[in-house]
Design a protein around this motif. Structure first.
Motif: not given
Lengths: 154, 104
Positions: A59-61, A65, A67, A124, A126, A142, A146, A148, B3-4, B50-51, B54-55, B58-59, B62, B80-82, B84, B92, B94
């Motif tokens: 598994v992986n997240v 995304s 903007v 989500e 934002a 944005e 996301y 799993t 990660i999940s 911007y994409t 933010l990408e 976010r990495q 994480l 896991v939750r994200f 922004t 911003a 993250l």
């Protein structure tokens, strides 16, 4: 001279971005549909549970995304519409396309890592603040998708 | 590190808990990117600069979350939750968070 600048420039922008916005929307719709067709075999669910016969190996997240921002025409129409209130129809298509784009990128990321199943997907939104204090400058929205990704035993 | 964003790691059992782990980063937009994005803001559509920004952020968030989980001896982070949020003009935050666990 100043009058020309104050009236003509916004007027030209208003008309030009109406047409460019429509053209971009049509093009993006085509690209999204093509991308979604390529990912037709991908199983994407917002629920966390999956069939008990699935044997999960890895598994992986995975994240996708984007903007986006509205064009000049839509922003002006939006401001005018807000005077009377009601449905801001000009704002809807862009957000819908942004969500599709974020989901598509998430699926592409999953596929690139060898996954074909994504569960517990969340979307989500934002708002990104204007870059200048007086409320002008760049602002965007944005959208993040996301979930799993699961790799099943063959 | 596994990660999940599900409550458990599919196909594995949680045997130990290590608490909440989180990672965050606050990024401001690059001035050059902002000028380009300002032009794009008239035309509308995707603000690619911007994409990407933010990408990357976010990495990074994480990665920091994962480092914290490793420090605690976890081998997985579940649920896991994200998030922004705009914390200031042109910046911003993250944020990524989850529960560090040991799975078998």
């Amino acid at each position: 001279m100043e009058i020309i600048l104050q009236v003509a420039v916004p007027a030209v922008l208003f008309v030009a971005t109406y047409f460019s916005g429509r053209a971009m929307e049509a093009r993006h719709d085509r690209l999204l549909s093509a991308g979604e067709d390529r990912n037709e075999d991908m199983i994407v669910m917002t629920i966390e549970d999956y069939p008990s016969e699935w044997q999960v190996e890895r598994v992986n997240v995975v994240i996708g995304s984007v903007v986006v921002s509205h064009d000049y025409y839509r922003r002006v129409v939006g401001v005018l519409r807000k005077v009377v209130g009601g449905r801001l129809k000009v704002y809807e298509p862009l957000l819908a396309r942004a969500r599709r784009e974020a989901l598509l990128r998430m699926m592409n990321n999953a596929r690139a890592q060898g996954f074909h199943h994504v569960v517990n997907v969340r979307l989500e939104t934002a708002r990104l603040a204007n870059s200048r204090r007086d409320g002008t400058g760049t602002a965007g929205v944005e959208v993040v998708a996301y979930g799993t990704a699961l790799e099943l035993a063959a | 590190m596994i990660i999940s964003n599900t409550q458990t790691i599919p196909g594995k059992t949680i045997v130990d808990f290590h608490g909440v782990v989180s990672g965050s980063t606050v990024r401001a937009k690059h001035i050059g990117r902002d000028i380009m994005a300002g032009l794009k803001n008239l035309v509308g559509g995707e603000l690619k600069g911007y994409t990407e920004l933010l990408e990357e952020s976010r990495q990074e968030a994480l990665r920091r979350m994962i480092l914290q989980a490793e420090d605690r001896g976890a081998n997985a982070v579940v649920n896991v939750r994200f998030a922004t949020s705009s914390v200031a003009q042109g910046a911003a935050e993250l944020f990524a968070y989850g529960s560090a666990v040991t799975v078998e």
